[in-house]
Motif scaffolding. Structure first.
Motif, PDB file in Angstrom:
ATOM      1  N   GLU A 152       0.830  -1.195   0.000  1.00 47.51           N
ATOM      2  CA  GLU A 152       0.000   0.000   0.000  1.00 47.51           C
ATOM      3  C   GLU A 152       0.875   1.258   0.000  1.00 47.51           C
ATOM      4  OE1 GLU A 152      -3.391   2.128   2.871  1.00 47.51           O
ATOM      5  OE2 GLU A 152      -2.583   0.146   3.396  1.00 47.51           O
ATOM      6  N   ALA A 153       1.962   1.206   0.759  1.00 46.42           N
ATOM      7  CA  ALA A 153       2.883   2.340   0.817  1.00 46.42           C
ATOM      8  C   ALA A 153       3.547   2.585  -0.536  1.00 46.42           C
ATOM      9  CB  ALA A 153       3.942   2.105   1.886  1.00 46.42           C
ATOM     10  N   LEU A 154       3.968   1.510  -1.203  1.00 44.99           N
ATOM     11  CA  LEU A 154       4.598   1.661  -2.517  1.00 44.99           C
ATOM     12  C   LEU A 154       3.644   2.311  -3.508  1.00 44.99           C
ATOM     13  CD1 LEU A 154       6.541  -1.710  -2.903  1.00 44.99           C
ATOM     14  CD2 LEU A 154       7.543   0.582  -2.802  1.00 44.99           C
ATOM     15  N   ALA A 155       2.373   1.896  -3.476  1.00 48.15           N
ATOM     16  CA  ALA A 155       1.382   2.480  -4.385  1.00 48.15           C
ATOM     17  C   ALA A 155       1.206   3.970  -4.108  1.00 48.15           C
ATOM     18  CB  ALA A 155       0.055   1.741  -4.233  1.00 48.15           C
ATOM     19  N   PHE A 156       1.181   4.333  -2.831  1.00 49.86           N
ATOM     20  CA  PHE A 156       1.022   5.744  -2.480  1.00 49.86           C
ATOM     21  C   PHE A 156       2.216   6.568  -2.952  1.00 49.86           C
ATOM     22  CE2 PHE A 156       1.842   9.302   0.373  1.00 49.86           C
ATOM     23  CZ  PHE A 156       0.649  10.000   0.303  1.00 49.86           C
ATOM     24  N   LEU A 157       3.421   6.033  -2.739  1.00 57.84           N
ATOM     25  CA  LEU A 157       4.633   6.784  -3.067  1.00 57.84           C
ATOM     26  C   LEU A 157       4.836   6.949  -4.571  1.00 57.84           C
ATOM     27  CD1 LEU A 157       6.983   5.284  -0.341  1.00 57.84           C
ATOM     28  CD2 LEU A 157       6.189   7.656  -0.487  1.00 57.84           C
ATOM     29  N   LYS A 158       4.155   6.169  -5.373  1.00 55.44           N
ATOM     30  CA  LYS A 158       4.198   6.378  -6.823  1.00 55.44           C
ATOM     31  C   LYS A 158       3.454   7.648  -7.222  1.00 55.44           C
ATOM     32  CE  LYS A 158       4.666   1.544  -8.292  1.00 55.44           C
ATOM     33  NZ  LYS A 158       4.004   0.423  -9.006  1.00 55.44           N
ATOM     34  N   ARG A 206      27.418   9.540   0.464  1.00 58.36           N
ATOM     35  CA  ARG A 206      28.190   8.950  -0.613  1.00 58.36           C
ATOM     36  C   ARG A 206      27.547   7.680  -1.170  1.00 58.36           C
ATOM     37  NH1 ARG A 206      32.300  12.026  -2.878  1.00 58.36           N
ATOM     38  NH2 ARG A 206      33.172  13.377  -1.267  1.00 58.36           N
ATOM     39  N   MET A 207      26.281   7.433  -0.824  1.00 59.45           N
ATOM     40  CA  MET A 207      25.622   6.216  -1.283  1.00 59.45           C
ATOM     41  C   MET A 207      24.919   6.431  -2.610  1.00 59.45           C
ATOM     42  SD  MET A 207      23.997   4.514   2.165  1.00 59.45           S
ATOM     43  CE  MET A 207      23.227   3.209   1.190  1.00 59.45           C
ATOM     44  N   PHE A 208      24.912   5.394  -3.443  1.00 58.97           N
ATOM     45  CA  PHE A 208      24.160   5.419  -4.703  1.00 58.97           C
ATOM     46  C   PHE A 208      22.867   4.642  -4.499  1.00 58.97           C
ATOM     47  CE2 PHE A 208      28.409   6.271  -6.375  1.00 58.97           C
ATOM     48  CZ  PHE A 208      28.137   7.306  -7.257  1.00 58.97           C
ATOM     49  N   LEU A 232      11.087  -3.217   2.177  1.00 56.72           N
ATOM     50  CA  LEU A 232      10.530  -2.016   1.547  1.00 56.72           C
ATOM     51  C   LEU A 232      11.602  -0.945   1.403  1.00 56.72           C
ATOM     52  CD1 LEU A 232       8.279  -0.183   0.501  1.00 56.72           C
ATOM     53  CD2 LEU A 232       7.695   0.328   2.879  1.00 56.72           C
ATOM     54  N   ALA A 233      12.397  -0.741   2.446  1.00 52.97           N
ATOM     55  CA  ALA A 233      13.463   0.264   2.397  1.00 52.97           C
ATOM     56  C   ALA A 233      14.412  -0.011   1.234  1.00 52.97           C
ATOM     57  CB  ALA A 233      14.219   0.288   3.722  1.00 52.97           C
ATOM     58  N   GLY A 234      14.673  -1.296   0.968  1.00 58.40           N
ATOM     59  CA  GLY A 234      15.565  -1.657  -0.126  1.00 58.40           C
ATOM     60  C   GLY A 234      14.985  -1.376  -1.497  1.00 58.40           C
ATOM     61  N   LEU A 235      13.661  -1.225  -1.589  1.00 60.94           N
ATOM     62  CA  LEU A 235      13.007  -0.942  -2.868  1.00 60.94           C
ATOM     63  C   LEU A 235      12.874   0.556  -3.138  1.00 60.94           C
ATOM     64  CD1 LEU A 235      10.103  -3.571  -2.697  1.00 60.94           C
ATOM     65  CD2 LEU A 235      12.214  -3.721  -4.043  1.00 60.94           C
ATOM     66  N   LEU A 236      13.053   1.358  -2.101  1.00 63.64           N
ATOM     67  CA  LEU A 236      12.898   2.805  -2.238  1.00 63.64           C
ATOM     68  C   LEU A 236      14.199   3.439  -2.720  1.00 63.64           C
ATOM     69  CD1 LEU A 236      10.965   3.470   1.099  1.00 63.64           C
ATOM     70  CD2 LEU A 236      10.006   3.344  -1.207  1.00 63.64           C
ATOM     71  N   PRO A 237      14.140   4.631  -3.310  1.00 60.00           N
ATOM     72  CA  PRO A 237      15.382   5.328  -3.677  1.00 60.00           C
ATOM     73  C   PRO A 237      16.280   5.514  -2.450  1.00 60.00           C
ATOM     74  CG  PRO A 237      13.473   6.419  -4.637  1.00 60.00           C
ATOM     75  CD  PRO A 237      12.935   5.375  -3.706  1.00 60.00           C
ATOM     76  N   ALA A 238      17.584   5.451  -2.664  1.00 58.31           N
ATOM     77  CA  ALA A 238      18.528   5.527  -1.543  1.00 58.31           C
ATOM     78  C   ALA A 238      18.402   6.833  -0.770  1.00 58.31           C
ATOM     79  CB  ALA A 238      19.958   5.358  -2.052  1.00 58.31           C
ATOM     80  N   TYR A 279      20.511   2.550   5.366  1.00 56.39           N
ATOM     81  CA  TYR A 279      19.582   3.375   4.603  1.00 56.39           C
ATOM     82  C   TYR A 279      19.706   4.828   5.084  1.00 56.39           C
ATOM     83  CZ  TYR A 279      17.837  -1.307   3.759  1.00 56.39           C
ATOM     84  OH  TYR A 279      17.765  -2.632   3.439  1.00 56.39           O
ATOM     85  N   THR A 280      18.912   5.716   4.494  1.00 53.64           N
ATOM     86  CA  THR A 280      18.953   7.117   4.908  1.00 53.64           C
ATOM     87  C   THR A 280      18.082   7.265   6.145  1.00 53.64           C
ATOM     88  OG1 THR A 280      19.166   7.667   2.569  1.00 53.64           O
ATOM     89  CG2 THR A 280      18.796   9.490   4.076  1.00 53.64           C
ATOM     90  N   THR A 281      18.586   6.806   7.268  1.00 47.23           N
ATOM     91  CA  THR A 281      17.821   6.713   8.505  1.00 47.23           C
ATOM     92  C   THR A 281      18.018   7.950   9.364  1.00 47.23           C
ATOM     93  OG1 THR A 281      18.017   4.310   8.467  1.00 47.23           O
ATOM     94  CG2 THR A 281      17.436   5.317  10.569  1.00 47.23           C
ATOM     95  N   LEU A 282      16.910   8.589   9.719  1.00 44.77           N
ATOM     96  CA  LEU A 282      16.963   9.766  10.577  1.00 44.77           C
ATOM     97  C   LEU A 282      16.923   9.398  12.056  1.00 44.77           C
ATOM     98  CD1 LEU A 282      14.456  12.036   8.628  1.00 44.77           C
ATOM     99  CD2 LEU A 282      16.946  12.104   8.537  1.00 44.77           C
TER     100      LEU A 282
END
Length: 237
Positions: free
Chosen positions: A39-45, A235-237, A66-72, A92-95
């Motif tokens: 559901e989250a992936l659909a929303f983020l599209k 420095r992550m891609f 899910l984190a691995g499927l999102l942009p870095a 990941y880009t963890t705050l």
């Protein structure tokens, strides 16, 4: 600060608690509450958010998957009852990493951290370019002044009232405290432990909270982990 966020969590009570905390302590826009990762992936599209509150233990697709499927570059705040995923989260880009049940005090601390990050990011986009960094300096060891190229330094290791400077070909013992050395350095040098400052350009890999430089394995302490991982994420891609 007017930030846009969303919650991804399969536990309704956890979602309700986060929503309440967001509304009571921030001016953020909660754009979506998703109860599974698909559901989250659909929303983020369809929409963009500044960051995501993301549970880890979910059916079908976990938070880490899910984190691995999102942009870095996607900013994440992990929310979980399991502390053992903390080290993995910083890949990941963890705050922030919030342990359930999330208390008001802990959430407020997260708010300060998140808003400080975005405020600094916003200021940085308009900041003038810094002057070029120095490429060398002199180290006094005994009665000799040694010229050291910054790019050649692997790491500094504190040894009580001395600091050991290590390059690929030499080691120098300097009568200085590590804190004094740290104050004179800038990127790519970063403090990762009470006893170590490393040259990020010399890191070969990071694994299980340890940094590998040449044949040296250097631990990352809890106190310095977050700024270190922030430097890694840049420095992550």
């Amino acid at each position: 600060m007017n930030l846009r966020c969303m919650i991804v969590d399969d536990e309704p009570n956890a979602v309700n608690l986060l929503e309440m905390l967001i509304r009571q302590t921030t001016e953020w826009q909660l754009l979506a509450k998703c109860y599974d990762a698909l559901e989250a992936l659909a929303f983020l599209k369809e929409q963009e958010v500044d960051f995501i509150f993301l549970d880890i233990n979910m059916p079908r697709l976990t938070g880490m998957e899910l984190a691995g499927l999102l942009p870095a570059s996607t900013h994440l705040v992990f929310t979980t009852a399991y502390s053992e995923y903390a080290a993995d989260s910083y890949g990941y880009t963890t705050l922030d990493y919030l342990l359930k049940p999330v208390t008001l005090k802990r959430f407020y601390a997260a708010v300060q951290k998140i808003e400080s990050y975005f405020a600094m990011k916003e200021r940085g986009s308009d900041a003038p370019a810094p002057p070029p960094p120095a490429t060398y300096f002199f180290i006094k060891s005994g009665k000799t002044f040694h010229k050291i190229l910054l790019k050649d330094i692997l790491y500094f290791e504190g040894e009580k009232e001395y600091v050991r400077l290590v390059t690929a070909t030499a080691q120098l013992l300097v009568y200085r405290r590590l804190k004094e050395i740290e104050e004179q350095l800038s990127q790519p040098f970063i403090r990762v432990h009470h006893s170590y400052i490393i040259n990020m350009a010399q890191v070969s890999k990071i694994q299980d909270n340890h940094i590998f430089i040449a044949d040296k394995q250097i631990p990352v302490s809890d106190k310095f982990r977050e700024p270190f991982m922030t430097a890694i994420r840049q420095r992550m891609f």
